[in-house]
Structure formats: C-alpha cells, structure tokens
Design a protein around this motif. Structure first.
Motif, PDB file in Angstrom:
ATOM      1  N   GLU A 129       0.801  -1.217   0.000  1.00 21.47           N
ATOM      2  CA  GLU A 129       0.000   0.000   0.000  1.00 21.47           C
ATOM      3  C   GLU A 129       0.837   1.272   0.000  1.00 21.47           C
ATOM      4  OE1 GLU A 129      -2.277  -0.449   3.527  1.00 21.47           O
ATOM      5  OE2 GLU A 129      -3.509  -2.100   2.741  1.00 21.47           O
ATOM      6  N   GLN A 130       2.032   1.212   0.577  1.00 18.77           N
ATOM      7  CA  GLN A 130       2.850   2.420   0.722  1.00 18.77           C
ATOM      8  C   GLN A 130       3.342   2.949  -0.620  1.00 18.77           C
ATOM      9  OE1 GLN A 130       5.007   2.145   5.101  1.00 18.77           O
ATOM     10  NE2 GLN A 130       6.163   2.749   3.325  1.00 18.77           N
ATOM     11  N   LYS A 131       3.377   4.285  -0.727  1.00 18.34           N
ATOM     12  CA  LYS A 131       3.904   4.899  -1.948  1.00 18.34           C
ATOM     13  C   LYS A 131       5.420   4.745  -2.009  1.00 18.34           C
ATOM     14  CE  LYS A 131       0.265   8.353  -2.647  1.00 18.34           C
ATOM     15  NZ  LYS A 131      -0.035   9.806  -2.768  1.00 18.34           N
ATOM     16  N   GLU A 132       6.089   4.986  -0.886  1.00 17.05           N
ATOM     17  CA  GLU A 132       7.543   4.884  -0.816  1.00 17.05           C
ATOM     18  C   GLU A 132       7.936   3.773   0.152  1.00 17.05           C
ATOM     19  OE1 GLU A 132       9.435   6.637  -2.760  1.00 17.05           O
ATOM     20  OE2 GLU A 132       7.894   8.001  -3.521  1.00 17.05           O
ATOM     21  N   ALA A 133       9.026   3.088  -0.184  1.00 18.46           N
ATOM     22  CA  ALA A 133       9.461   1.975   0.674  1.00 18.46           C
ATOM     23  C   ALA A 133      10.889   2.171   1.179  1.00 18.46           C
ATOM     24  CB  ALA A 133       9.357   0.663  -0.087  1.00 18.46           C
ATOM     25  N   ASP A 134      11.349   3.428   1.206  1.00 17.30           N
ATOM     26  CA  ASP A 134      12.752   3.698   1.527  1.00 17.30           C
ATOM     27  C   ASP A 134      13.191   3.138   2.880  1.00 17.30           C
ATOM     28  OD1 ASP A 134      12.680   5.012  -0.841  1.00 17.30           O
ATOM     29  OD2 ASP A 134      13.075   7.003  -0.045  1.00 17.30           O
ATOM     30  N   ASN A 135      12.332   3.264   3.892  1.00 20.28           N
ATOM     31  CA  ASN A 135      12.701   2.840   5.251  1.00 20.28           C
ATOM     32  C   ASN A 135      12.010   1.555   5.680  1.00 20.28           C
ATOM     33  OD1 ASN A 135      14.195   5.320   5.648  1.00 20.28           O
ATOM     34  ND2 ASN A 135      12.225   6.339   5.934  1.00 20.28           N
ATOM     35  N   PHE A 136      11.174   1.021   4.809  1.00 23.32           N
ATOM     36  CA  PHE A 136      10.321  -0.096   5.221  1.00 23.32           C
ATOM     37  C   PHE A 136      11.146  -1.300   5.670  1.00 23.32           C
ATOM     38  CE2 PHE A 136       7.390  -3.564   5.048  1.00 23.32           C
ATOM     39  CZ  PHE A 136       6.176  -3.003   5.398  1.00 23.32           C
ATOM     40  N   HIS A 137      12.190  -1.633   4.914  1.00 19.22           N
ATOM     41  CA  HIS A 137      12.973  -2.830   5.238  1.00 19.22           C
ATOM     42  C   HIS A 137      13.642  -2.703   6.606  1.00 19.22           C
ATOM     43  CE1 HIS A 137      15.707   0.020   3.441  1.00 19.22           C
ATOM     44  NE2 HIS A 137      16.766  -0.722   3.697  1.00 19.22           N
ATOM     45  N   LEU A 138      14.095  -1.501   6.937  1.00 21.17           N
ATOM     46  CA  LEU A 138      14.752  -1.296   8.223  1.00 21.17           C
ATOM     47  C   LEU A 138      13.765  -1.454   9.373  1.00 21.17           C
ATOM     48  CD1 LEU A 138      16.802   1.892   7.242  1.00 21.17           C
ATOM     49  CD2 LEU A 138      17.636  -0.466   7.330  1.00 21.17           C
ATOM     50  N   LEU A 191      15.839   5.350  17.366  1.00 22.08           N
ATOM     51  CA  LEU A 191      14.687   5.969  16.713  1.00 22.08           C
ATOM     52  C   LEU A 191      13.929   4.936  15.888  1.00 22.08           C
ATOM     53  CD1 LEU A 191      13.064   8.521  15.971  1.00 22.08           C
ATOM     54  CD2 LEU A 191      14.742   8.924  14.139  1.00 22.08           C
ATOM     55  N   LEU A 192      14.668   4.091  15.206  1.00 20.97           N
ATOM     56  CA  LEU A 192      14.066   3.027  14.412  1.00 20.97           C
ATOM     57  C   LEU A 192      13.281   2.067  15.306  1.00 20.97           C
ATOM     58  CD1 LEU A 192      14.030   1.931  11.457  1.00 20.97           C
ATOM     59  CD2 LEU A 192      16.030   0.553  12.077  1.00 20.97           C
ATOM     60  N   MET A 193      13.840   1.720  16.461  1.00 22.89           N
ATOM     61  CA  MET A 193      13.173   0.836  17.411  1.00 22.89           C
ATOM     62  C   MET A 193      11.857   1.425  17.911  1.00 22.89           C
ATOM     63  SD  MET A 193      16.514  -0.123  19.716  1.00 22.89           S
ATOM     64  CE  MET A 193      15.512  -0.521  21.149  1.00 22.89           C
ATOM     65  N   LYS A 194      11.857   2.724  18.170  1.00 19.24           N
ATOM     66  CA  LYS A 194      10.711   3.379  18.797  1.00 19.24           C
ATOM     67  C   LYS A 194       9.599   3.729  17.808  1.00 19.24           C
ATOM     68  CE  LYS A 194      10.385   4.504  22.523  1.00 19.24           C
ATOM     69  NZ  LYS A 194       9.737   3.766  23.641  1.00 19.24           N
ATOM     70  N   THR A 195       9.894   3.677  16.520  1.00 14.68           N
ATOM     71  CA  THR A 195       8.905   4.054  15.516  1.00 14.68           C
ATOM     72  C   THR A 195       8.125   2.833  15.060  1.00 14.68           C
ATOM     73  OG1 THR A 195      10.347   5.846  14.745  1.00 14.68           O
ATOM     74  CG2 THR A 195       8.566   5.154  13.270  1.00 14.68           C
ATOM     75  N   PRO A 196       6.806   2.828  15.230  1.00 11.41           N
ATOM     76  CA  PRO A 196       6.009   1.679  14.769  1.00 11.41           C
ATOM     77  C   PRO A 196       6.183   1.445  13.270  1.00 11.41           C
ATOM     78  CG  PRO A 196       4.696   3.133  16.165  1.00 11.41           C
ATOM     79  CD  PRO A 196       5.968   3.868  15.857  1.00 11.41           C
ATOM     80  N   LEU A 213      22.556   1.481   8.714  1.00 13.99           N
ATOM     81  CA  LEU A 213      21.582   0.822   9.583  1.00 13.99           C
ATOM     82  C   LEU A 213      21.316  -0.608   9.124  1.00 13.99           C
ATOM     83  CD1 LEU A 213      19.072   3.769  10.119  1.00 13.99           C
ATOM     84  CD2 LEU A 213      20.271   2.532  11.939  1.00 13.99           C
ATOM     85  N   LEU A 214      21.231  -0.808   7.823  1.00  8.84           N
ATOM     86  CA  LEU A 214      21.006  -2.164   7.317  1.00  8.84           C
ATOM     87  C   LEU A 214      22.187  -3.067   7.650  1.00  8.84           C
ATOM     88  CD1 LEU A 214      19.325  -4.210   5.773  1.00  8.84           C
ATOM     89  CD2 LEU A 214      20.304  -3.330   3.638  1.00  8.84           C
ATOM     90  N   SER A 215      23.394  -2.563   7.502  1.00  5.20           N
ATOM     91  CA  SER A 215      24.585  -3.351   7.841  1.00  5.20           C
ATOM     92  C   SER A 215      24.591  -3.704   9.322  1.00  5.20           C
ATOM     93  CB  SER A 215      25.857  -2.580   7.480  1.00  5.20           C
ATOM     94  OG  SER A 215      25.965  -2.420   6.089  1.00  5.20           O
ATOM     95  N   ALA A 216      24.230  -2.727  10.174  1.00  6.17           N
ATOM     96  CA  ALA A 216      24.189  -2.975  11.620  1.00  6.17           C
ATOM     97  C   ALA A 216      23.126  -4.007  11.962  1.00  6.17           C
ATOM     98  CB  ALA A 216      23.919  -1.666  12.368  1.00  6.17           C
ATOM     99  N   LEU A 217      21.969  -3.901  11.331  1.00  5.91           N
ATOM    100  CA  LEU A 217      20.884  -4.850  11.587  1.00  5.91           C
ATOM    101  C   LEU A 217      21.259  -6.265  11.162  1.00  5.91           C
ATOM    102  CD1 LEU A 217      17.796  -2.706  10.580  1.00  5.91           C
ATOM    103  CD2 LEU A 217      18.042  -3.949  12.745  1.00  5.91           C
ATOM    104  N   MET A 218      21.879  -6.391   9.991  1.00  4.84           N
ATOM    105  CA  MET A 218      22.269  -7.716   9.519  1.00  4.84           C
ATOM    106  C   MET A 218      23.327  -8.338  10.431  1.00  4.84           C
ATOM    107  SD  MET A 218      20.425  -8.673   6.886  1.00  4.84           S
ATOM    108  CE  MET A 218      19.215  -8.215   8.131  1.00  4.84           C
ATOM    109  N   PHE A 219      24.227  -7.512  10.929  1.00  2.00           N
ATOM    110  CA  PHE A 219      25.243  -8.041  11.852  1.00  2.00           C
ATOM    111  C   PHE A 219      24.590  -8.418  13.186  1.00  2.00           C
ATOM    112  CE2 PHE A 219      28.995  -7.850  14.642  1.00  2.00           C
ATOM    113  CZ  PHE A 219      29.809  -8.729  13.938  1.00  2.00           C
TER     114      PHE A 219
END
Length: 242
Positions: A129-138, A191-196, A213-219
């Motif tokens: 549904e979202q128009k943009e997916a820039d931050n969705f994966h994170l 901030l990522l953690m606190k945002t629904p 952030l993606l590199s940190a999350l994958m690690f």
C-alpha cells in the motif's frame, strides 16, 4: 495418512526440483515454515502458478499435510489478497527478496505461530500500500526481532548512547569487544526501534544512513541467530537504492 487442510501462506523462495517442477518454501499460518513440491510450475501454461510463488506473494492454499514429513504437496493455491505494487516496483521487489531470504534463514519452526504470521502478513499488505518503501525494510527487520526473541533493550539515554550489538543494549561507553556502533548511528537505531512499522515513512534517513543501519541490523541478526550468515539480497538492495 495425509489430510487436506486450508491455510493462508506467504511465498518465500523456490528452488528447482526438475525441468518442470520446483520446491516452494512457504510460511504458513497453520504449520509454520514448510516445503512443498509443485509439479509443472515451470511449464508455460502454468505461469500463473509460478507467479503465485514469487517472494512475499500472499496465498490461500489447500495443502496435504502429514506430521513428520519434510516435503508436502499443494492441492490448490491462489493469490489472496492479490498484491498490486510489489511485483512492479523495483524498490519493493528488492525489499521482497531481502525479506524472503531473511525469513527463510531466521524462521525455522514447523508449527503455527499466529502472532508472527500475522505480523509478516500485515507487513506485506502495508508494503504493497505504501507509496515509498525507503525505510520499510529497516523498520520491518527491527520489529521482526521482537517476534524472534531478541528485540533490543530500550535503554538509550544521554548517558547510555553506545549500542552494544552483542548484548542488545545501550551502554555508557564502548564495550571491550568490537561489536558496537557509534553514538550517531546508535541514536538512529533507537529511533528506528521506537517508531512503529506503520509510521516508517515518517523516518528521515539519508541513503548513507540507511546503508549503515542495514549493515548494523544484519550483523545484529548474525550475532543473535545461530547459523544466520550473509544475505545476498542486501547487496542487491544497496545497488538498487544507490
């Protein structure tokens, strides 16, 4: 004896089985992660069936199931609800491949987990549904950790501003081991953690910050999930989004 069951499913990955058939990895509502032999899926006249097995396709299925078997068969499947944008938006398609790879490597249970299934199912609908997916994966990846049992401790403060990836919490100073991230990235991580997940579009990250952030999350996943290794789709996503 196998019985036919009706269940919802989320297609994740296919691997070749023969010239015309594939094995589909599907996360199901009733039976958790399962593998299905799909005969004839690669025939031209079965293109609709093969399309229904693309990453993150939402499915309504009738399946044969016998406890203890590692490979099952599908009696009937259809795309339901049908997604409108994921297959046609290169950014969302890249996200779909990332999610499918992460889920196959992180979700091993062959049993129902309704909360996890609903989280993933609803996340796919939101992505569509979202128009943009820039931050969705994170956002998806950080909130998925809560369902997998290693959501970070929410103790960021002016004093505790270094995130310890190994222990999953924020600390006053960098730990003695090398598995931590600096103050600036730690603040973004919090901030990522606190945002629904539903509010992910409100996050304002630069392309460089998203990559970090993606590199940190994958690690973080590698440290907390046994056997979780590199994700090939990560490089694809970085290339697509520059």
């Amino acid at each position: 004896m196998s019985f036919v069951h009706t269940t919802r499913g989320i297609a994740l990955r296919t691997t070749d089985y023969s010239e015309t058939s594939v094995i589909a990895k599907i996360y199901t509502e009733k039976f958790g992660m399962q593998s299905y032999l799909v005969n004839g899926a690669k025939r031209k006249k079965s293109s609709a069936k093969f399309a229904a097995l693309q990453p993150l396709t939402l499915l309504s299925m009738q399946v044969y199931y016998k406890p203890g078997k590692s490979l099952h068969r599908i009696s009937e499947l259809r795309r339901e609800p049908a997604l409108q944008t994921v297959a046609f938006d290169i950014n969302k398609t890249s996200v779909a491949f990332l999610f499918s790879e992460v889920l196959v490597k992180s979700v091993q249970e062959n049993e129902a987990n309704k909360k996890l299934f609903n989280f993933i199912f609803n996340a796919v609908l939101l992505l569509d549904e979202q128009k943009e997916a820039d931050n969705f994966h994170l956002s998806f990846l950080i909130h998925l950790t809560g369902h997998l049992g290693f959501f970070p401790r929410e103790n960021f403060s002016a004093e505790k501003k270094y995130f310890n990836l190994k222990d999953g919490e924020f600390e006053v100073r960098p730990p003695s081991h090398p598995h931590w991230i600096d103050v600036g990235l730690s603040e973004l991580f919090f901030l990522l953690m606190k945002t629904p997940l539903e509010q992910n579009a409100e996050l304002k990250f630069s392309p460089a910050q998203r990559k970090e952030l993606l590199s940190a999350l994958m690690f973080y996943y590698r440290l907390h999930l046994e056997g979780f290794k590199g994700i090939r789709a990560q490089k694809v996503l970085e290339e697509v989004w520059g």
